[in-house]
Scaffold this motif. Structure first.
Motif, PDB file in Angstrom:
ATOM      1  N   GLY A 158       0.866  -1.099  -0.105  1.00 27.99           N
ATOM      2  CA  GLY A 158      -0.060   0.098  -0.323  1.00 27.99           C
ATOM      3  C   GLY A 158       0.968   1.218  -0.118  1.00 27.99           C
ATOM      4  N   GLY A 159       0.596   1.963   0.884  1.00 23.51           N
ATOM      5  CA  GLY A 159       1.246   3.308   1.023  1.00 23.51           C
ATOM      6  C   GLY A 159       2.586   3.257   2.037  1.00 23.51           C
ATOM      7  N   ASP A 160       2.602   2.141   2.579  1.00 24.06           N
ATOM      8  CA  ASP A 160       3.508   1.966   3.763  1.00 24.06           C
ATOM      9  C   ASP A 160       4.977   1.494   3.123  1.00 24.06           C
ATOM     10  OD1 ASP A 160       4.645   2.003   6.397  1.00 24.06           O
ATOM     11  OD2 ASP A 160       3.917  -0.047   6.687  1.00 24.06           O
ATOM     12  N   ILE A 161       5.545   2.115   2.245  1.00 24.40           N
ATOM     13  CA  ILE A 161       7.053   1.896   1.804  1.00 24.40           C
ATOM     14  C   ILE A 161       7.360   3.173   0.963  1.00 24.40           C
ATOM     15  CG2 ILE A 161       5.986   1.167  -0.482  1.00 24.40           C
ATOM     16  CD1 ILE A 161       7.992  -1.206  -0.196  1.00 24.40           C
ATOM     17  N   ASP A 162       8.770   3.165   0.837  1.00 27.86           N
ATOM     18  CA  ASP A 162       9.447   4.443   0.062  1.00 27.86           C
ATOM     19  C   ASP A 162      10.010   3.477  -1.086  1.00 27.86           C
ATOM     20  OD1 ASP A 162       8.880   6.396   2.116  1.00 27.86           O
ATOM     21  OD2 ASP A 162      10.531   5.232   3.370  1.00 27.86           O
ATOM     22  N   TYR A 163       9.239   3.556  -2.253  1.00 28.99           N
ATOM     23  CA  TYR A 163       9.353   2.712  -3.370  1.00 28.99           C
ATOM     24  C   TYR A 163      10.012   3.582  -4.646  1.00 28.99           C
ATOM     25  CZ  TYR A 163       8.390  -0.502  -7.341  1.00 28.99           C
ATOM     26  OH  TYR A 163       8.766  -1.183  -8.459  1.00 28.99           O
ATOM     27  N   ALA A 164      11.217   2.971  -5.066  1.00 27.45           N
ATOM     28  CA  ALA A 164      11.582   3.627  -6.520  1.00 27.45           C
ATOM     29  C   ALA A 164      12.048   2.581  -7.638  1.00 27.45           C
ATOM     30  CB  ALA A 164      12.793   4.499  -6.159  1.00 27.45           C
ATOM     31  N   MET A 165      11.956   2.881  -8.692  1.00 29.17           N
ATOM     32  CA  MET A 165      12.370   2.140  -9.723  1.00 29.17           C
ATOM     33  C   MET A 165      13.679   2.542 -10.228  1.00 29.17           C
ATOM     34  SD  MET A 165       9.256   0.759 -11.993  1.00 29.17           S
ATOM     35  CE  MET A 165       8.441  -0.892 -11.835  1.00 29.17           C
TER      36      MET A 165
ATOM     37  N   ILE B 237       8.167   6.125  -6.913  1.00 27.05           N
ATOM     38  CA  ILE B 237       6.756   5.432  -7.321  1.00 27.05           C
ATOM     39  C   ILE B 237       6.004   5.588  -5.816  1.00 27.05           C
ATOM     40  CG2 ILE B 237       5.508   3.255  -7.867  1.00 27.05           C
ATOM     41  CD1 ILE B 237       7.600   4.218 -10.062  1.00 27.05           C
ATOM     42  N   GLU B 238       6.339   5.604  -4.820  1.00 29.49           N
ATOM     43  CA  GLU B 238       5.527   5.459  -3.697  1.00 29.49           C
ATOM     44  C   GLU B 238       6.506   6.135  -2.440  1.00 29.49           C
ATOM     45  OE1 GLU B 238       2.223   5.746  -1.681  1.00 29.49           O
ATOM     46  OE2 GLU B 238       2.064   4.796  -3.449  1.00 29.49           O
ATOM     47  N   GLY B 239       6.094   7.056  -1.769  1.00 30.77           N
ATOM     48  CA  GLY B 239       6.648   7.457  -0.451  1.00 30.77           C
ATOM     49  C   GLY B 239       7.861   8.420  -0.834  1.00 30.77           C
ATOM     50  N   ASN B 240       8.837   8.315   0.034  1.00 31.12           N
ATOM     51  CA  ASN B 240      10.109   9.313  -0.094  1.00 31.12           C
ATOM     52  C   ASN B 240      11.522   8.678  -0.035  1.00 31.12           C
ATOM     53  OD1 ASN B 240      10.968  11.787  -0.342  1.00 31.12           O
ATOM     54  ND2 ASN B 240      11.444  11.976   1.951  1.00 31.12           N
ATOM     55  N   PRO B 241      11.350   7.767  -1.191  1.00 29.69           N
ATOM     56  CA  PRO B 241      12.827   7.167  -1.249  1.00 29.69           C
ATOM     57  C   PRO B 241      14.276   8.292  -1.331  1.00 29.69           C
ATOM     58  CG  PRO B 241      11.673   6.885  -3.287  1.00 29.69           C
ATOM     59  CD  PRO B 241      10.840   7.791  -2.522  1.00 29.69           C
ATOM     60  N   ASP B 242      15.043   7.800  -0.695  1.00 24.76           N
ATOM     61  CA  ASP B 242      16.248   8.445  -0.855  1.00 24.76           C
ATOM     62  C   ASP B 242      16.959   8.206  -2.070  1.00 24.76           C
ATOM     63  OD1 ASP B 242      18.598   9.654  -0.619  1.00 24.76           O
ATOM     64  OD2 ASP B 242      19.407   8.800   1.199  1.00 24.76           O
ATOM     65  N   LYS B 243      17.191   8.928  -2.944  1.00 23.01           N
ATOM     66  CA  LYS B 243      17.622   8.789  -4.310  1.00 23.01           C
ATOM     67  C   LYS B 243      19.120   8.405  -4.129  1.00 23.01           C
ATOM     68  CE  LYS B 243      15.053  11.039  -7.530  1.00 23.01           C
ATOM     69  NZ  LYS B 243      14.681  11.956  -9.002  1.00 23.01           N
ATOM     70  N   ALA B 244      19.894   8.602  -3.289  1.00 28.68           N
ATOM     71  CA  ALA B 244      21.232   8.350  -3.045  1.00 28.68           C
ATOM     72  C   ALA B 244      21.412   6.906  -3.031  1.00 28.68           C
ATOM     73  CB  ALA B 244      22.015   9.073  -1.998  1.00 28.68           C
ATOM     74  N   HIS B 245      20.187   6.077  -2.461  1.00 27.48           N
ATOM     75  CA  HIS B 245      20.268   4.759  -2.188  1.00 27.48           C
ATOM     76  C   HIS B 245      19.348   3.924  -3.151  1.00 27.48           C
ATOM     77  CE1 HIS B 245      22.729   5.023   1.365  1.00 27.48           C
ATOM     78  NE2 HIS B 245      22.166   6.089   1.772  1.00 27.48           N
ATOM     79  N   VAL B 246      18.921   4.490  -4.220  1.00 24.43           N
ATOM     80  CA  VAL B 246      17.987   4.141  -5.258  1.00 24.43           C
ATOM     81  C   VAL B 246      19.191   3.062  -6.002  1.00 24.43           C
ATOM     82  CG1 VAL B 246      16.585   4.145  -7.099  1.00 24.43           C
ATOM     83  CG2 VAL B 246      16.186   5.509  -5.119  1.00 24.43           C
TER      84      VAL B 246
END
Length: 296
Positions: free
Chosen positions: A152-159, A188-197
């Motif tokens: 759901g929304g309980d994640i910081d998700y990036a592709m 994609i969802e939440g606030n992922p840190d781009k340095a760790h994508v």
């Protein structure tokens, strides 16, 4: 009933996890191919049950996911012309979720590369995590619905979407992809840190997987003939990778680094899982001589 000695079981399991084919193991260990096959099945079932029970409540910050290709019986393009091809013949994908810090394989799944398997994979991953994490996957679109359904929304998700250039003429028809010319990080969802994508750690683990199991090695005849045996080998490898194999950077196993295990395992411990999973023999009843059951 003859029982394979512990030393022989350890030898066979070690060779399975070090990239030897089943027939080479049969020759070196001086046992029949059926003995190797039976141990593979027994160990695979025991390791799958152990991983399912023990790798739960994992505290993690960053999870990386990826899929690695192999095939069962025949490549997908050759299945139609293959003799007596089983239903599961063709492309076989192994999905893995890796903790970026401890390098622990948190979840794995063997099957297709479709949305159904993506959802099953993400549901299993979610059930093993104890907290909100940052998740990175490649650009495979099946992840979008699967991650939404599981977290759901309980994640910081990036592709991490890799960009490829045109394939050179010399590589046409080969399995090597075109040259990667860049990558795009999509939130994609939440606030992922781009340095760790990143998917670098899980892709490096995929290389270890391909090198440590003969079934994944390209351009050999050691590929899986049965889908079930492919899963059994992945189950054995996962326990070996998490609990037995020392990670050079961490100087401990991923299971120790993540807190799942408090000690270093050996292959003897993996062999012991088979004993623990085997049904215990019941108490024997009273002995009856022949003819005792006949009343006078």
């Amino acid at each position: 009933m003859n029982k394979l000695p512990l030393a022989k079981r350890v030898q066979i399991l070690s060779m399975l996890c070090e990239g030897s084919s089943m027939r080479s193991i049969s020759r070196v260990a001086d046992v029949s191919i059926n003995t190797v096959s039976k141990l593979l099945v027994d160990a695979g079932k025991a390791c799958a049950a152990f991983h399912d029970e023990k790798v739960r409540g994992v505290t993690s910050k960053r999870i990386q996911c990826d899929e690695i290709w192999s095939f069962t019986y025949a490549k997908a393009k050759n299945v139609a012309g293959a003799k007596a091809a089983p239903e599961e013949a063709g492309d076989t994908w192994t999905w893995t979720a890796l903790d970026a810090d401890s390098k622990l394989i948190v979840s794995w799944l063997v099957g297709g590369r479709d949305s159904e398997h993506a959802m099953a994979f993400m549901d299993d991953l979610r059930s093993r995590l104890a907290n909100r994490v940052q998740l990175t996957t490649d650009g495979h679109r099946a992840y979008l619905e699967a991650v939404e359904g599981a977290f759901g929304g309980d994640i910081d998700y990036a592709m991490l979407v890799k960009l490829y250039g045109a394939a050179p003429e010399s590589f046409k028809g080969r399995y090597s992809p075109a040259e990667c010319v860049g990558a795009r990080k999509d939130r994609i969802e939440g606030n992922p840190d781009k340095a760790h994508v990143s998917t670098s750690y899980v892709e490096r683990q995929n290389l270890t997987m391909r090198m440590q199991m003969r079934r994944f090695t390209r351009l050999t005849n050691g590929f899986s003939k049965k889908f079930e045996n492919h899963m059994h080998m992945v189950a054995i490898y996962t326990v070996w990778y998490n609990f037995v194999k020392m990670h050079k950077t961490l100087r401990m196993t991923p299971a120790m680094a993540s807190g799942v295990s408090g000690r270093l395992w050996s292959v003897e411990d993996v062999a012991a899982l088979i004993e623990n999973a085997a049904p215990k023999a019941g108490k024997r009843g009273p002995y009856k001589k022949r003819g005792d059951e006949i009343s006078n």
